[in-house]
Design an enzyme around this catalytic site. Structure first.
Site, PDB file in Angstrom:
ATOM      1  N   LYS A 107       0.898  -1.192   0.066  1.00 14.47           N
ATOM      2  CA  LYS A 107      -0.096  -0.160  -0.074  1.00 14.47           C
ATOM      3  C   LYS A 107       0.770   1.012   0.037  1.00 14.47           C
ATOM      4  O   LYS A 107       1.600   1.492   1.138  1.00 14.47           O
ATOM      5  CB  LYS A 107      -0.984   0.089   1.299  1.00 14.47           C
ATOM      6  CG  LYS A 107      -1.893   1.369   1.274  1.00 14.47           C
ATOM      7  CD  LYS A 107      -2.539   1.344   2.442  1.00 14.47           C
ATOM      8  CE  LYS A 107      -3.418   2.607   2.576  1.00 14.47           C
ATOM      9  NZ  LYS A 107      -3.939   3.013   3.653  1.00 14.47           N
ATOM     10  N   ALA A 195      -9.726   5.703   3.635  1.00 14.69           N
ATOM     11  CA  ALA A 195      -9.552   6.795   4.679  1.00 14.69           C
ATOM     12  C   ALA A 195     -10.743   7.612   4.865  1.00 14.69           C
ATOM     13  O   ALA A 195     -11.456   7.800   3.648  1.00 14.69           O
ATOM     14  CB  ALA A 195      -8.417   7.688   4.284  1.00 14.69           C
ATOM     15  N   GLY A 196     -10.943   8.156   6.144  1.00 14.50           N
ATOM     16  CA  GLY A 196     -12.172   9.017   6.306  1.00 14.50           C
ATOM     17  C   GLY A 196     -13.379   8.259   6.718  1.00 14.50           C
ATOM     18  O   GLY A 196     -14.344   9.083   7.139  1.00 14.50           O
ATOM     19  N   ASN A 217      -9.549   1.942   9.396  1.00 10.65           N
ATOM     20  CA  ASN A 217      -8.928   1.555  10.678  1.00 10.65           C
ATOM     21  C   ASN A 217      -9.733   2.342  11.791  1.00 10.65           C
ATOM     22  O   ASN A 217     -10.192   1.753  12.892  1.00 10.65           O
ATOM     23  CB  ASN A 217      -7.299   1.888  10.413  1.00 10.65           C
ATOM     24  CG  ASN A 217      -6.510   1.395  11.625  1.00 10.65           C
ATOM     25  OD1 ASN A 217      -5.299   1.118  11.532  1.00 10.65           O
ATOM     26  ND2 ASN A 217      -7.137   1.342  12.797  1.00 10.65           N
TER      27      ASN A 217
END
Length: 268
Positions: A107, A195-196, A217
């Site tokens: 990643k 993300a977010g 996460n």
């Protein structure tokens, strides 16, 4: 239903990060209940002493206890280059990750701004070109910019990981229009919203837009009950994918009666 990611057959479309969990056991239990078959791990974090609250048993500075726990989960490891700010730094870290974790998956993160943690598109593309030449399967963390995404595909990427919002912000999908455009314009790419994400409703929205997977996460790790939240996201991602495959009805500007009434009323 199974699908293919980078020549590997998987079933779960839930990719889970491994940072900032309350304890190793909570992380392990969250992975298991989520059904996630891909988990990310930050090499820079593993090289830092005293991380994850684990007893250190190291080889070349890497916490083998943590690594072993991830292997026992049965998930595929996706090392990341989080914390890198240049292409050269990210390339070096990717090579270390390939040796340590025995995978050519990476990643790729190259941050260009410390406040938003927004990727640097120029450095990201440069690192992508080099790593693909060297046999890596690159999962680039990028924004929702269509031009940058096309350049990454031209460089040889099969997977793109555009953000929903800045990392760890929990804002959800701040620009669903841009994500919808990516899906429409890049029909052959494997797209992962990364993300977010803040709550399961954000994951449902991403899957309903036609994205192939969701990576998150903080939304799990920082919840009051990470294990239950992992299960909630598992169900949300499954539900959103099913809805997308079933075909969501078109929105209408005016009311449309679900029951058509014609002629005389029925007399019972």
């Amino acid at each position: 239903m199974s699908y293919t990611l980078a020549d590997v057959t998987l079933e779960s479309r839930f990719f889970l990060g491994t940072a900032t969990y309350p304890s190793p056991k909570v992380l392990y239990d969250a992975i298991k209940v989520s059904g996630a078959q891909v988990v990310t791990v930050g090499l820079k974090r593993q090289l830092a002493p005293g991380q994850n609250g684990l007893t250190k048993s190291t080889t070349d500075g890497v916490d083998n206890t943590f690594f072993q726990m991830l292997k026992e989960s049965g998930a595929h490891l996706l090392p990341n280059t989080a914390g890198c700010k240049t292409a050269r730094e990210a390339i070096t870290l990717a090579h270390m990750a390939r040796e340590i974790f025995d995978t050519h998956w990476i990643k790729l993160e190259v941050v260009g701004d410390d406040y938003t943690l927004q990727p640097d598109p120029m450095e990201l593309i440069a690192a992508t070109r080099e790593l693909i030449k060297e046999g890596f399967e690159v999962f680039p963390y990028c924004t929702d910019d269509l031009v940058t995404c096309n350049r990454l595909l031209d460089a040889g990427c099969r997977i793109l990981m555009p953000w929903g919002a800045p990392i760890g912000s929990g804002q959800g999908l701040v620009n669903p229009f841009a994500l919808r455009v990516l899906r429409a314009r890049l029909p052959e790419a494997f797209l992962v919203v990364d993300a977010g994400i803040g709550s399961p409703k954000d994951a449902v929205m991403a899957m309903e837009l036609g994205f192939d997977a969701v990576l998150l996460n903080s939304a799990v790790a920082q919840s009051h009950d990470p294990v239950r939240m992992a299960e909630a996201f598992k169900l949300a991602i499954q539900s959103g994918r099913l809805a997308y495959e079933a075909g969501i009805m078109a929105q209408q500007d005016m009311a449309v009666p679900s029951t058509q009434v014609t002629g005389r009323p029925f007399l019972l």
